[in-house]
Design a protein around this motif. Structure first.
Motif, PDB file in Angstrom:
ATOM      1  N   UNK A 126       0.831  -1.209   0.000  1.00  0.00           N
ATOM      2  CA  UNK A 126       0.000   0.000   0.000  1.00  0.00           C
ATOM      3  C   UNK A 126       0.863   1.255   0.000  1.00  0.00           C
ATOM      4  N   UNK A 127       1.934   1.222   0.777  1.00  0.00           N
ATOM      5  CA  UNK A 127       2.833   2.371   0.816  1.00  0.00           C
ATOM      6  C   UNK A 127       3.573   2.533  -0.516  1.00  0.00           C
ATOM      7  N   UNK A 128       3.905   1.402  -1.142  1.00  0.00           N
ATOM      8  CA  UNK A 128       4.555   1.470  -2.449  1.00  0.00           C
ATOM      9  C   UNK A 128       3.632   2.120  -3.478  1.00  0.00           C
ATOM     10  N   UNK A 129       2.355   1.806  -3.424  1.00  0.00           N
ATOM     11  CA  UNK A 129       1.397   2.410  -4.349  1.00  0.00           C
ATOM     12  C   UNK A 129       1.254   3.910  -4.100  1.00  0.00           C
ATOM     13  N   UNK A 130       1.333   4.327  -2.838  1.00  0.00           N
ATOM     14  CA  UNK A 130       1.280   5.760  -2.541  1.00  0.00           C
ATOM     15  C   UNK A 130       2.466   6.483  -3.153  1.00  0.00           C
ATOM     16  N   UNK A 131       3.653   5.873  -3.037  1.00  0.00           N
ATOM     17  CA  UNK A 131       4.850   6.471  -3.647  1.00  0.00           C
ATOM     18  C   UNK A 131       4.699   6.519  -5.161  1.00  0.00           C
ATOM     19  N   UNK A 132       4.254   5.396  -5.744  1.00  0.00           N
ATOM     20  CA  UNK A 132       4.169   5.290  -7.199  1.00  0.00           C
ATOM     21  C   UNK A 132       3.145   6.240  -7.797  1.00  0.00           C
ATOM     22  N   UNK A 133       2.157   6.665  -7.007  1.00  0.00           N
ATOM     23  CA  UNK A 133       1.190   7.638  -7.506  1.00  0.00           C
ATOM     24  C   UNK A 133       1.851   8.968  -7.821  1.00  0.00           C
ATOM     25  N   UNK A 134       2.999   9.228  -7.178  1.00  0.00           N
ATOM     26  CA  UNK A 134       3.767  10.456  -7.439  1.00  0.00           C
ATOM     27  C   UNK A 134       4.993  10.152  -8.286  1.00  0.00           C
ATOM     28  N   UNK A 135       5.687   9.060  -7.964  1.00  0.00           N
ATOM     29  CA  UNK A 135       6.903   8.645  -8.660  1.00  0.00           C
ATOM     30  C   UNK A 135       6.683   7.254  -9.254  1.00  0.00           C
ATOM     31  N   UNK A 136       6.048   7.152 -10.430  1.00  0.00           N
ATOM     32  CA  UNK A 136       5.720   5.833 -11.002  1.00  0.00           C
ATOM     33  C   UNK A 136       6.925   4.925 -11.189  1.00  0.00           C
ATOM     34  N   UNK A 137       8.105   5.496 -11.436  1.00  0.00           N
ATOM     35  CA  UNK A 137       9.294   4.688 -11.683  1.00  0.00           C
ATOM     36  C   UNK A 137       9.731   3.897 -10.456  1.00  0.00           C
ATOM     37  N   UNK A 138       9.209   4.248  -9.277  1.00  0.00           N
ATOM     38  CA  UNK A 138       9.603   3.536  -8.060  1.00  0.00           C
ATOM     39  C   UNK A 138       9.223   2.060  -8.132  1.00  0.00           C
ATOM     40  N   UNK A 139       8.196   1.732  -8.881  1.00  0.00           N
ATOM     41  CA  UNK A 139       7.806   0.329  -9.028  1.00  0.00           C
ATOM     42  C   UNK A 139       8.921  -0.481  -9.688  1.00  0.00           C
ATOM     43  N   UNK A 140       9.775   0.191 -10.485  1.00  0.00           N
ATOM     44  CA  UNK A 140      10.889  -0.499 -11.130  1.00  0.00           C
ATOM     45  C   UNK A 140      12.196  -0.335 -10.357  1.00  0.00           C
ATOM     46  N   UNK A 141      12.411   0.811  -9.742  1.00  0.00           N
ATOM     47  CA  UNK A 141      13.714   1.076  -9.113  1.00  0.00           C
ATOM     48  C   UNK A 141      13.822   0.496  -7.703  1.00  0.00           C
ATOM     49  N   UNK A 142      12.685   0.232  -7.040  1.00  0.00           N
ATOM     50  CA  UNK A 142      12.736  -0.281  -5.669  1.00  0.00           C
ATOM     51  C   UNK A 142      13.394  -1.655  -5.640  1.00  0.00           C
ATOM     52  N   UNK A 143      14.316  -1.842  -4.704  1.00  0.00           N
ATOM     53  CA  UNK A 143      15.013  -3.109  -4.541  1.00  0.00           C
ATOM     54  C   UNK A 143      14.418  -3.871  -3.365  1.00  0.00           C
ATOM     55  N   UNK A 144      13.651  -4.897  -3.680  1.00  0.00           N
ATOM     56  CA  UNK A 144      12.996  -5.690  -2.647  1.00  0.00           C
ATOM     57  C   UNK A 144      13.886  -6.860  -2.220  1.00  0.00           C
ATOM     58  N   UNK A 145      13.773  -7.235  -0.953  1.00  0.00           N
ATOM     59  CA  UNK A 145      14.491  -8.392  -0.427  1.00  0.00           C
ATOM     60  C   UNK A 145      13.870  -8.797   0.901  1.00  0.00           C
ATOM     61  N   UNK A 146      13.887 -10.084   1.189  1.00  0.00           N
ATOM     62  CA  UNK A 146      13.403 -10.546   2.484  1.00  0.00           C
ATOM     63  C   UNK A 146      14.401 -10.228   3.581  1.00  0.00           C
TER      64      UNK A 146
END
Length: 420
Positions: free
Chosen positions: A393-413
Protein backbone atom coordinates in the motif's frame (compact mmCIF):
# COMPACT_ATOMS: atom_id res chain seq x y z
CA UNK A 1 43.82 21.28 24.10
CA UNK A 2 41.27 18.47 24.33
CA UNK A 3 39.05 20.27 21.79
CA UNK A 4 41.98 20.64 19.40
CA UNK A 5 42.82 16.95 19.89
CA UNK A 6 39.20 15.99 19.11
CA UNK A 7 39.20 18.19 15.98
CA UNK A 8 42.46 16.67 14.80
CA UNK A 9 41.09 13.16 15.42
CA UNK A 10 37.95 13.93 13.41
CA UNK A 11 40.07 15.17 10.53
CA UNK A 12 42.26 12.05 10.66
CA UNK A 13 39.18 9.82 10.53
CA UNK A 14 37.62 11.84 7.70
CA UNK A 15 40.85 11.52 5.70
CA UNK A 16 40.56 7.72 5.88
CA UNK A 17 37.26 7.89 3.98
CA UNK A 18 37.71 10.95 1.75
CA UNK A 19 41.45 11.02 1.10
CA UNK A 20 41.26 14.81 1.43
CA UNK A 21 43.17 16.94 3.91
CA UNK A 22 41.28 20.11 2.95
CA UNK A 23 37.61 20.68 2.28
CA UNK A 24 36.54 20.53 -1.36
CA UNK A 25 34.28 23.51 -0.59
CA UNK A 26 37.08 25.77 0.70
CA UNK A 27 37.14 27.80 -2.53
CA UNK A 28 33.36 28.28 -2.46
CA UNK A 29 33.45 29.32 1.21
CA UNK A 30 36.08 31.96 0.38
CA UNK A 31 34.25 33.12 -2.74
CA UNK A 32 30.90 33.47 -0.97
CA UNK A 33 32.25 34.77 2.35
CA UNK A 34 31.00 38.31 1.71
CA UNK A 35 27.56 37.10 0.63
CA UNK A 36 27.31 34.76 3.62
CA UNK A 37 28.22 37.61 5.96
CA UNK A 38 25.73 40.01 4.35
CA UNK A 39 22.89 37.50 4.49
CA UNK A 40 23.54 35.94 7.92
CA UNK A 41 24.96 38.66 10.15
CA UNK A 42 22.27 40.05 12.42
CA UNK A 43 19.64 37.66 11.00
CA UNK A 44 17.33 35.19 12.73
CA UNK A 45 17.90 31.47 12.11
CA UNK A 46 15.78 28.49 13.16
CA UNK A 47 17.41 25.06 12.77
CA UNK A 48 15.27 21.95 13.22
CA UNK A 49 16.67 18.51 13.99
CA UNK A 50 20.06 20.19 14.12
CA UNK A 51 21.69 18.42 17.06
CA UNK A 52 22.87 15.54 14.85
CA UNK A 53 26.08 15.38 12.85
CA UNK A 54 25.05 17.32 9.74
CA UNK A 55 22.89 19.85 11.57
CA UNK A 56 25.47 20.61 14.25
CA UNK A 57 28.23 20.94 11.62
CA UNK A 58 26.04 23.44 9.75
CA UNK A 59 25.18 25.35 12.94
CA UNK A 60 28.90 25.60 13.69
CA UNK A 61 29.51 27.25 10.30
CA UNK A 62 26.50 29.58 10.50
CA UNK A 63 27.29 30.72 14.05
CA UNK A 64 30.60 32.10 12.78
CA UNK A 65 28.71 34.67 10.69
CA UNK A 66 27.10 36.18 13.80
CA UNK A 67 23.35 35.82 13.34
CA UNK A 68 21.36 37.77 15.92
CA UNK A 69 19.25 34.72 16.82
CA UNK A 70 20.05 31.04 16.50
CA UNK A 71 17.35 28.68 17.75
CA UNK A 72 17.83 24.91 17.58
CA UNK A 73 15.00 22.38 17.91
CA UNK A 74 15.74 18.68 18.41
CA UNK A 75 14.19 15.88 20.46
CA UNK A 76 17.59 14.56 21.49
CA UNK A 77 18.28 16.40 24.75
CA UNK A 78 21.73 14.85 25.17
CA UNK A 79 22.92 15.97 21.74
CA UNK A 80 21.48 19.46 22.32
CA UNK A 81 23.59 19.72 25.48
CA UNK A 82 26.65 18.54 23.57
CA UNK A 83 25.97 21.11 20.83
CA UNK A 84 25.83 23.91 23.39
CA UNK A 85 29.11 22.80 24.98
CA UNK A 86 30.82 22.49 21.60
CA UNK A 87 29.72 25.91 20.35
CA UNK A 88 30.57 27.71 23.58
CA UNK A 89 33.98 26.02 23.66
CA UNK A 90 34.83 27.14 20.13
CA UNK A 91 38.37 28.50 19.86
CA UNK A 92 37.06 31.30 17.63
CA UNK A 93 34.54 32.41 20.23
CA UNK A 94 30.76 32.35 20.16
CA UNK A 95 28.96 35.62 19.65
CA UNK A 96 25.30 34.82 19.04
CA UNK A 97 23.26 36.95 21.44
CA UNK A 98 19.98 35.02 21.26
CA UNK A 99 20.99 31.36 21.28
CA UNK A 100 18.40 28.83 22.41
CA UNK A 101 18.01 25.06 22.25
CA UNK A 102 14.61 23.44 22.67
CA UNK A 103 13.94 19.68 23.09
CA UNK A 104 10.81 19.67 20.91
CA UNK A 105 9.21 17.34 18.40
CA UNK A 106 9.13 19.61 15.35
CA UNK A 107 5.68 18.35 14.39
CA UNK A 108 4.15 18.92 17.81
CA UNK A 109 1.78 21.71 18.95
CA UNK A 110 4.61 23.03 21.13
CA UNK A 111 6.63 23.82 18.01
CA UNK A 112 3.70 25.64 16.41
CA UNK A 113 3.27 27.72 19.56
CA UNK A 114 7.00 28.50 19.60
CA UNK A 115 7.02 29.61 15.94
CA UNK A 116 4.07 31.94 16.56
CA UNK A 117 5.73 33.29 19.71
CA UNK A 118 8.81 34.41 17.77
CA UNK A 119 9.40 37.22 15.31
CA UNK A 120 9.56 35.85 11.76
CA UNK A 121 12.81 34.08 10.95
CA UNK A 122 15.06 34.94 8.02
CA UNK A 123 16.22 31.34 7.58
CA UNK A 124 14.67 28.01 8.54
CA UNK A 125 16.83 24.92 8.10
CA UNK A 126 15.33 21.47 8.54
CA UNK A 127 17.59 18.48 9.24
CA UNK A 128 14.97 16.31 10.97
CA UNK A 129 14.56 12.97 9.23
CA UNK A 130 14.46 9.23 9.54
CA UNK A 131 17.36 8.75 7.19
CA UNK A 132 18.49 5.12 7.32
CA UNK A 133 17.49 2.38 4.90
CA UNK A 134 17.71 0.16 7.98
CA UNK A 135 14.52 1.85 9.25
CA UNK A 136 12.26 0.45 6.53
CA UNK A 137 12.24 -3.09 7.90
CA UNK A 138 8.47 -3.14 8.47
CA UNK A 139 5.36 -1.10 7.67
CA UNK A 140 5.22 0.39 11.19
CA UNK A 141 8.73 1.85 10.94
CA UNK A 142 7.97 3.05 7.44
CA UNK A 143 4.83 4.85 8.59
CA UNK A 144 6.97 6.69 11.14
CA UNK A 145 9.42 7.52 8.33
CA UNK A 146 6.62 8.96 6.19
CA UNK A 147 5.25 10.89 9.15
CA UNK A 148 8.64 12.44 9.95
CA UNK A 149 9.91 13.01 6.43
CA UNK A 150 6.63 14.11 4.82
CA UNK A 151 3.69 14.97 7.05
CA UNK A 152 5.58 16.85 9.74
CA UNK A 153 7.38 18.85 7.07
CA UNK A 154 4.05 19.77 5.47
CA UNK A 155 2.78 20.78 8.91
CA UNK A 156 5.89 22.86 9.56
CA UNK A 157 5.49 24.68 6.25
CA UNK A 158 1.89 25.50 7.12
CA UNK A 159 2.90 26.88 10.51
CA UNK A 160 5.62 29.00 8.94
CA UNK A 161 3.06 30.30 6.45
CA UNK A 162 0.74 31.22 9.32
CA UNK A 163 3.62 33.16 10.91
CA UNK A 164 4.23 35.11 7.67
CA UNK A 165 7.64 33.56 7.03
CA UNK A 166 9.10 35.12 3.87
CA UNK A 167 12.75 34.15 4.18
CA UNK A 168 14.62 31.11 2.90
CA UNK A 169 13.63 27.54 3.72
CA UNK A 170 16.18 24.72 3.43
CA UNK A 171 15.62 21.03 4.04
CA UNK A 172 18.35 18.47 3.59
CA UNK A 173 17.73 15.60 1.19
CA UNK A 174 19.93 12.65 0.19
CA UNK A 175 21.59 11.15 -2.86
CA UNK A 176 19.21 8.22 -2.34
CA UNK A 177 16.33 10.45 -3.46
CA UNK A 178 17.65 10.24 -7.03
CA UNK A 179 16.04 7.21 -8.70
CA UNK A 180 15.28 5.74 -5.24
CA UNK A 181 15.77 2.02 -4.64
CA UNK A 182 14.54 2.23 -1.02
CA UNK A 183 11.48 3.58 0.75
CA UNK A 184 13.79 5.89 2.68
CA UNK A 185 15.10 7.38 -0.56
CA UNK A 186 11.56 7.58 -1.91
CA UNK A 187 10.38 9.37 1.23
CA UNK A 188 13.10 11.99 0.77
CA UNK A 189 12.19 12.41 -2.91
CA UNK A 190 8.58 12.94 -1.82
CA UNK A 191 9.90 15.36 0.83
CA UNK A 192 11.44 17.40 -2.00
CA UNK A 193 8.05 17.47 -3.72
CA UNK A 194 6.30 18.55 -0.50
CA UNK A 195 8.63 21.50 0.02
CA UNK A 196 8.96 22.65 -3.61
CA UNK A 197 5.52 21.95 -5.06
CA UNK A 198 3.56 24.55 -3.10
CA UNK A 199 0.80 22.02 -2.46
CA UNK A 200 1.48 21.74 1.28
CA UNK A 201 0.67 25.43 1.80
CA UNK A 202 -0.69 27.94 -0.68
CA UNK A 203 1.10 31.25 -1.36
CA UNK A 204 4.03 30.36 0.88
CA UNK A 205 6.14 33.27 -0.37
CA UNK A 206 9.52 31.92 0.74
CA UNK A 207 12.57 30.87 -1.26
CA UNK A 208 13.09 27.11 -1.08
CA UNK A 209 16.32 25.13 -1.58
CA UNK A 210 17.63 21.68 -0.77
CA UNK A 211 20.79 19.58 -1.04
CA UNK A 212 21.54 15.98 -1.89
CA UNK A 213 24.94 14.72 -0.94
CA UNK A 214 27.07 11.79 -0.02
CA UNK A 215 27.66 9.79 3.13
CA UNK A 216 29.12 11.87 5.94
CA UNK A 217 32.20 10.08 7.18
CA UNK A 218 31.93 8.86 10.80
CA UNK A 219 28.64 10.70 11.35
CA UNK A 220 26.09 9.56 13.92
CA UNK A 221 24.51 6.23 13.03
CA UNK A 222 26.75 5.60 10.03
CA UNK A 223 28.58 2.39 9.20
CA UNK A 224 31.90 4.17 9.66
CA UNK A 225 30.93 5.45 13.10
CA UNK A 226 30.46 1.81 14.09
CA UNK A 227 34.13 1.02 13.35
CA UNK A 228 35.69 2.57 16.50
CA UNK A 229 32.77 1.30 18.57
CA UNK A 230 33.31 -2.25 17.33
CA UNK A 231 36.97 -2.01 18.33
CA UNK A 232 36.07 -0.63 21.78
CA UNK A 233 33.59 -3.45 22.33
CA UNK A 234 35.89 -6.19 20.95
CA UNK A 235 33.64 -6.98 17.99
CA UNK A 236 34.44 -7.57 14.31
CA UNK A 237 34.19 -4.80 11.75
CA UNK A 238 31.75 -5.38 8.91
CA UNK A 239 31.19 -3.91 5.44
CA UNK A 240 29.30 -4.91 2.29
CA UNK A 241 31.56 -6.36 -0.37
CA UNK A 242 32.18 -4.67 -3.73
CA UNK A 243 30.19 -1.59 -2.67
CA UNK A 244 31.38 1.91 -3.53
CA UNK A 245 30.24 5.09 -1.84
CA UNK A 246 30.96 8.83 -1.92
CA UNK A 247 32.06 10.45 1.34
CA UNK A 248 32.28 13.98 2.66
CA UNK A 249 33.66 15.04 6.01
CA UNK A 250 31.45 16.58 8.69
CA UNK A 251 33.16 19.91 8.03
CA UNK A 252 32.30 19.60 4.33
CA UNK A 253 28.69 18.65 5.15
CA UNK A 254 28.29 21.80 7.25
CA UNK A 255 29.79 23.99 4.54
CA UNK A 256 27.68 22.40 1.79
CA UNK A 257 24.43 22.93 3.72
CA UNK A 258 25.36 26.51 4.59
CA UNK A 259 26.20 27.36 0.97
CA UNK A 260 22.97 25.73 -0.23
CA UNK A 261 20.75 27.31 2.44
CA UNK A 262 22.09 30.82 1.94
CA UNK A 263 23.48 31.13 -1.59
CA UNK A 264 21.77 28.58 -3.86
CA UNK A 265 19.15 29.78 -6.36
CA UNK A 266 15.50 29.43 -5.37
CA UNK A 267 13.72 26.18 -6.39
CA UNK A 268 17.01 24.31 -6.85
CA UNK A 269 18.70 21.29 -5.27
CA UNK A 270 22.44 21.55 -4.66
CA UNK A 271 24.67 18.52 -5.30
CA UNK A 272 28.44 18.11 -4.88
CA UNK A 273 30.69 17.74 -7.88
CA UNK A 274 32.04 14.30 -7.07
CA UNK A 275 33.50 12.15 -9.81
CA UNK A 276 32.92 8.36 -9.90
CA UNK A 277 36.50 7.80 -11.04
CA UNK A 278 38.07 10.06 -8.41
CA UNK A 279 35.77 10.00 -5.40
CA UNK A 280 33.90 6.68 -5.21
CA UNK A 281 35.60 4.41 -2.66
CA UNK A 282 35.10 0.78 -1.72
CA UNK A 283 33.63 0.42 1.76
CA UNK A 284 35.85 -2.59 2.42
CA UNK A 285 38.89 -0.43 1.59
CA UNK A 286 37.75 2.17 4.13
CA UNK A 287 37.39 -0.56 6.76
CA UNK A 288 40.86 -1.87 5.96
CA UNK A 289 42.35 1.64 6.06
CA UNK A 290 40.71 2.27 9.44
CA UNK A 291 42.26 -0.90 10.88
CA UNK A 292 45.63 -0.02 9.40
CA UNK A 293 45.29 3.45 10.98
CA UNK A 294 45.10 1.60 14.31
CA UNK A 295 48.08 -0.54 13.25
CA UNK A 296 45.86 -3.61 12.95
CA UNK A 297 45.99 -6.10 10.09
CA UNK A 298 42.55 -7.03 8.70
CA UNK A 299 41.67 -10.72 8.55
CA UNK A 300 38.82 -11.26 6.10
CA UNK A 301 35.77 -13.39 6.92
CA UNK A 302 32.57 -14.12 5.01
CA UNK A 303 30.86 -16.02 7.84
CA UNK A 304 29.41 -13.93 10.67
CA UNK A 305 29.75 -16.60 13.37
CA UNK A 306 33.39 -17.27 12.53
CA UNK A 307 34.15 -13.54 12.49
CA UNK A 308 32.64 -13.10 15.96
CA UNK A 309 34.53 -16.11 17.31
CA UNK A 310 37.79 -14.87 15.81
CA UNK A 311 37.69 -11.60 17.74
CA UNK A 312 38.85 -13.15 21.01
CA UNK A 313 41.42 -15.31 19.20
CA UNK A 314 42.95 -12.37 17.31
CA UNK A 315 42.87 -9.88 20.16
CA UNK A 316 46.39 -8.79 21.08
CA UNK A 317 47.93 -10.30 17.93
CA UNK A 318 47.95 -7.11 15.87
CA UNK A 319 45.11 -8.41 13.67
CA UNK A 320 41.35 -7.88 13.63
CA UNK A 321 38.44 -9.65 11.91
CA UNK A 322 36.70 -7.87 9.02
CA UNK A 323 33.43 -9.42 7.89
CA UNK A 324 32.50 -8.80 4.25
CA UNK A 325 28.84 -9.40 3.40
CA UNK A 326 26.88 -9.47 0.13
CA UNK A 327 24.82 -6.42 -0.82
CA UNK A 328 21.49 -8.26 -0.79
CA UNK A 329 19.34 -6.44 1.77
CA UNK A 330 16.18 -4.48 0.97
CA UNK A 331 16.65 -1.02 -0.53
CA UNK A 332 20.45 -1.06 -0.63
CA UNK A 333 21.79 0.61 -3.76
CA UNK A 334 24.86 -0.76 -5.49
CA UNK A 335 25.98 2.74 -6.52
CA UNK A 336 25.26 6.36 -5.67
CA UNK A 337 23.96 9.14 -7.88
CA UNK A 338 22.90 12.71 -7.24
CA UNK A 339 20.89 13.52 -10.37
CA UNK A 340 17.72 11.58 -11.20
CA UNK A 341 16.53 10.51 -14.63
CA UNK A 342 14.99 13.51 -16.35
CA UNK A 343 17.01 16.00 -14.29
CA UNK A 344 20.11 17.92 -15.30
CA UNK A 345 22.82 19.53 -13.19
CA UNK A 346 24.42 22.84 -14.14
CA UNK A 347 27.46 24.60 -12.67
CA UNK A 348 25.81 27.76 -11.40
CA UNK A 349 28.12 30.07 -9.45
CA UNK A 350 29.87 27.37 -7.41
CA UNK A 351 33.25 25.75 -7.94
CA UNK A 352 32.58 22.41 -6.22
CA UNK A 353 28.79 22.30 -6.38
CA UNK A 354 26.22 21.88 -9.13
CA UNK A 355 22.57 22.89 -8.99
CA UNK A 356 19.59 20.87 -10.16
CA UNK A 357 16.33 22.61 -11.05
CA UNK A 358 13.42 21.05 -9.19
CA UNK A 359 11.38 18.81 -11.49
CA UNK A 360 7.75 18.89 -10.46
CA UNK A 361 5.42 15.95 -10.01
CA UNK A 362 2.00 15.76 -11.65
CA UNK A 363 -0.21 18.65 -10.57
CA UNK A 364 -2.28 17.80 -7.50
CA UNK A 365 -0.43 14.56 -6.75
CA UNK A 366 1.37 15.94 -3.70
CA UNK A 367 -1.81 17.34 -2.19
CA UNK A 368 -3.47 13.95 -2.69
CA UNK A 369 -0.47 12.18 -1.12
CA UNK A 370 -0.57 14.41 1.95
CA UNK A 371 -4.32 13.88 2.29
CA UNK A 372 -3.97 10.10 1.93
CA UNK A 373 -1.27 9.91 4.60
CA UNK A 374 -3.24 12.16 6.95
CA UNK A 375 -6.27 9.89 6.47
CA UNK A 376 -4.16 6.82 7.29
CA UNK A 377 -2.94 8.35 10.53
CA UNK A 378 -6.38 9.66 11.45
CA UNK A 379 -7.82 6.15 10.98
CA UNK A 380 -5.08 4.70 13.20
CA UNK A 381 -6.14 7.11 15.98
CA UNK A 382 -9.82 6.16 15.89
CA UNK A 383 -11.37 4.24 18.78
CA UNK A 384 -12.28 1.33 16.51
CA UNK A 385 -9.66 -1.29 15.70
CA UNK A 386 -7.37 0.18 13.00
CA UNK A 387 -6.82 -1.45 9.64
CA UNK A 388 -3.23 -2.60 9.18
CA UNK A 389 -1.09 -1.02 6.45
CA UNK A 390 1.37 -3.11 4.44
CA UNK A 391 4.37 -2.23 2.29
CA UNK A 392 2.47 -2.72 -0.96
CA UNK A 393 0.00 0.00 0.00
CA UNK A 394 2.83 2.37 0.82
CA UNK A 395 4.56 1.47 -2.45
CA UNK A 396 1.40 2.41 -4.35
CA UNK A 397 1.28 5.76 -2.54
CA UNK A 398 4.85 6.47 -3.65
CA UNK A 399 4.17 5.29 -7.20
CA UNK A 400 1.19 7.64 -7.51
CA UNK A 401 3.77 10.46 -7.44
CA UNK A 402 6.90 8.65 -8.66
CA UNK A 403 5.72 5.83 -11.00
CA UNK A 404 9.29 4.69 -11.68
CA UNK A 405 9.60 3.54 -8.06
CA UNK A 406 7.81 0.33 -9.03
CA UNK A 407 10.89 -0.50 -11.13
CA UNK A 408 13.71 1.08 -9.11
CA UNK A 409 12.74 -0.28 -5.67
CA UNK A 410 15.01 -3.11 -4.54
CA UNK A 411 13.00 -5.69 -2.65
CA UNK A 412 14.49 -8.39 -0.43
CA UNK A 413 13.40 -10.55 2.48
CA UNK A 414 16.66 -9.60 4.19
CA UNK A 415 17.13 -6.32 6.08
CA UNK A 416 20.18 -4.62 7.56
CA UNK A 417 19.09 -5.84 11.00
CA UNK A 418 20.06 -9.34 9.80
CA UNK A 419 23.67 -8.13 9.53
CA UNK A 420 26.26 -7.12 12.12
Amino acid sequence: MLIEDKTDKNRELAFIATGRENSIFSEDMRHFEGQLTDKLKGKRVLAIGAAGSIGSATISVISGFEPSALHVIDQNENELAELVRTLRSSSGGFSVTDFRTLPLDFGSPATRLFIHDQSPYDFVLNFAAIKHVRSEKDSFSMLQMFDTNLLKQARLLRWLGEAQFKGRYFSVSTDKAANPSSFMGASKRLMEHVMFSGEAVKDFGAEIVSARFANVAFSNGSLLQSFPRRIEQAQPLAAPIDTRRYFVSMEEAGQLCTLAAVCAPDQHIVVPKLSPDEHLVLLEDVAKAFLEHLKLKPVIFSDETKAVQATSLLRGTGSWPLLLTPLDTAGEKAYEEFVANGESAVDGAFAALSVVKYKSAASGSIGRLINSLEDLFAAANMSTLPQQIDKDQLKELVAAVEPSFLQTYKASAKTLDSRI
